[in-house]
Motif scaffolding. Sequence first.
Motif, PDB file in Angstrom:
ATOM      1  N   PHE A  84       9.615  18.284   2.862  1.00 41.25           N
ATOM      2  CA  PHE A  84       9.940  16.992   3.467  1.00 41.25           C
ATOM      3  C   PHE A  84       9.062  15.890   2.888  1.00 41.25           C
ATOM      4  CE2 PHE A  84       9.180  13.687   6.637  1.00 41.25           C
ATOM      5  CZ  PHE A  84      10.474  13.286   6.914  1.00 41.25           C
ATOM      6  N   LEU A  85       7.757  16.131   2.812  1.00 44.41           N
ATOM      7  CA  LEU A  85       6.840  15.122   2.286  1.00 44.41           C
ATOM      8  C   LEU A  85       7.094  14.862   0.810  1.00 44.41           C
ATOM      9  CD1 LEU A  85       3.516  16.285   4.002  1.00 44.41           C
ATOM     10  CD2 LEU A  85       4.857  14.237   4.553  1.00 44.41           C
ATOM     11  N   VAL A 139       9.287   4.869   1.933  1.00 43.67           N
ATOM     12  CA  VAL A 139       9.963   5.127   3.210  1.00 43.67           C
ATOM     13  C   VAL A 139       8.958   5.665   4.231  1.00 43.67           C
ATOM     14  CG1 VAL A 139      11.718   6.523   4.365  1.00 43.67           C
ATOM     15  CG2 VAL A 139      12.205   5.501   2.132  1.00 43.67           C
ATOM     16  N   GLN A 140       8.102   6.565   3.798  1.00 41.94           N
ATOM     17  CA  GLN A 140       7.092   7.115   4.699  1.00 41.94           C
ATOM     18  C   GLN A 140       6.135   6.020   5.181  1.00 41.94           C
ATOM     19  OE1 GLN A 140       5.198  10.401   2.669  1.00 41.94           O
ATOM     20  NE2 GLN A 140       7.139  11.396   2.229  1.00 41.94           N
ATOM     21  N   LEU A 141       5.734   5.127   4.278  1.00 42.33           N
ATOM     22  CA  LEU A 141       4.844   4.034   4.655  1.00 42.33           C
ATOM     23  C   LEU A 141       5.511   3.104   5.662  1.00 42.33           C
ATOM     24  CD1 LEU A 141       3.304   3.121   1.172  1.00 42.33           C
ATOM     25  CD2 LEU A 141       2.136   4.234   3.074  1.00 42.33           C
ATOM     26  N   PHE A 142       6.765   2.748   5.404  1.00 37.43           N
ATOM     27  CA  PHE A 142       7.495   1.887   6.333  1.00 37.43           C
ATOM     28  C   PHE A 142       7.635   2.546   7.702  1.00 37.43           C
ATOM     29  CE2 PHE A 142       9.991  -0.820   3.046  1.00 37.43           C
ATOM     30  CZ  PHE A 142       8.870  -1.626   2.898  1.00 37.43           C
ATOM     31  N   ILE A 197      -3.223   7.210   5.233  1.00 35.65           N
ATOM     32  CA  ILE A 197      -2.499   8.360   5.793  1.00 35.65           C
ATOM     33  C   ILE A 197      -1.225   8.641   4.995  1.00 35.65           C
ATOM     34  CG2 ILE A 197      -1.240   9.186   7.814  1.00 35.65           C
ATOM     35  CD1 ILE A 197      -3.231   7.626   9.550  1.00 35.65           C
ATOM     36  N   GLY A 198      -0.494   7.565   4.643  1.00 42.36           N
ATOM     37  CA  GLY A 198       0.736   7.749   3.881  1.00 42.36           C
ATOM     38  C   GLY A 198       0.484   8.362   2.514  1.00 42.36           C
ATOM     39  N   LEU A 236       1.162   0.032  -1.303  1.00 42.67           N
ATOM     40  CA  LEU A 236       0.595  -0.322  -0.006  1.00 42.67           C
ATOM     41  C   LEU A 236       0.732  -1.810   0.283  1.00 42.67           C
ATOM     42  CD1 LEU A 236      -2.666   1.830   0.156  1.00 42.67           C
ATOM     43  CD2 LEU A 236      -0.306   2.469   0.610  1.00 42.67           C
ATOM     44  N   SER A 237       0.913  -2.618  -0.760  1.00 38.06           N
ATOM     45  CA  SER A 237       1.109  -4.053  -0.532  1.00 38.06           C
ATOM     46  C   SER A 237       2.378  -4.323   0.262  1.00 38.06           C
ATOM     47  CB  SER A 237       1.159  -4.802  -1.869  1.00 38.06           C
ATOM     48  OG  SER A 237       2.252  -4.358  -2.659  1.00 38.06           O
TER      49      SER A 237
END
Length: 231
Positions: free
Chosen positions: A70-71, A78-81, A102-103, A172-173
């Motif tokens: 999954f990761l 998408v994970q960050l959002f 964390i992301g 990350l921005s």
Amino acid sequence: MLFGIHWDTSGTTLDFALSILPILLIGLKVTIEATIFGFVLALVLGLVLAILRSSRFRIVSWMAWFVIEFLRDTPLLVQLFFLFYVLPLYGVSLPALVIGIIGLGAQYSAYCAEVYRGGIEAIDRGQWEAAHALDLSRIMTYKDIILPQAIPRVIPALGTYLVAMIKDAPLLSAITVLDMMAASTIIGDQTYNYLVPLSIVGALFFISTLVASFLVHKLDRALPKTGIPMK
């Protein structure tokens, strides 16, 4: 003005570059912090996932496999959002930089887990049988026999993911982390000069990845391939 620092747009290109360099270096510090803490998280979580993936219990192994896939198979953005916009809806509000760490760590833990697993499976089966004959617990077998031999073998592969993480840090921005990529974009938006800040950012990324590759190479050469001596 950014970080309380003014830049000079009235002079030469060199004057402009020197005036924005302190701003971009502050952004570089944020990028390095996110990368280092994210990579440490990826190393630890990846090792846990690798050990669970190798579990003798099928349900544990399957669950670890699902988390890894999954990761690994969903985009980092998408994970960050999801972490940044969805978690606050359930009362979990964290600083953007922490979310970014964390992301990054979670995403790359999946890759590190597969690297660890490859190193663990490369250990001769006789090592496991000898540990079993000595009546060592599974934890002691991993800690004293398997991991000291497996980790030195996977350092180059882990180093590759460290470099990849540095290059992914600008994502990350997108969740308002003011790293050097975000800083360069703000400078470009306000001065209509994107060439200079983006060129400096590219150079800083190039230097950062070179330094990371050099350190990984030195570590790889320093660790004995026969295993880390245990006291």
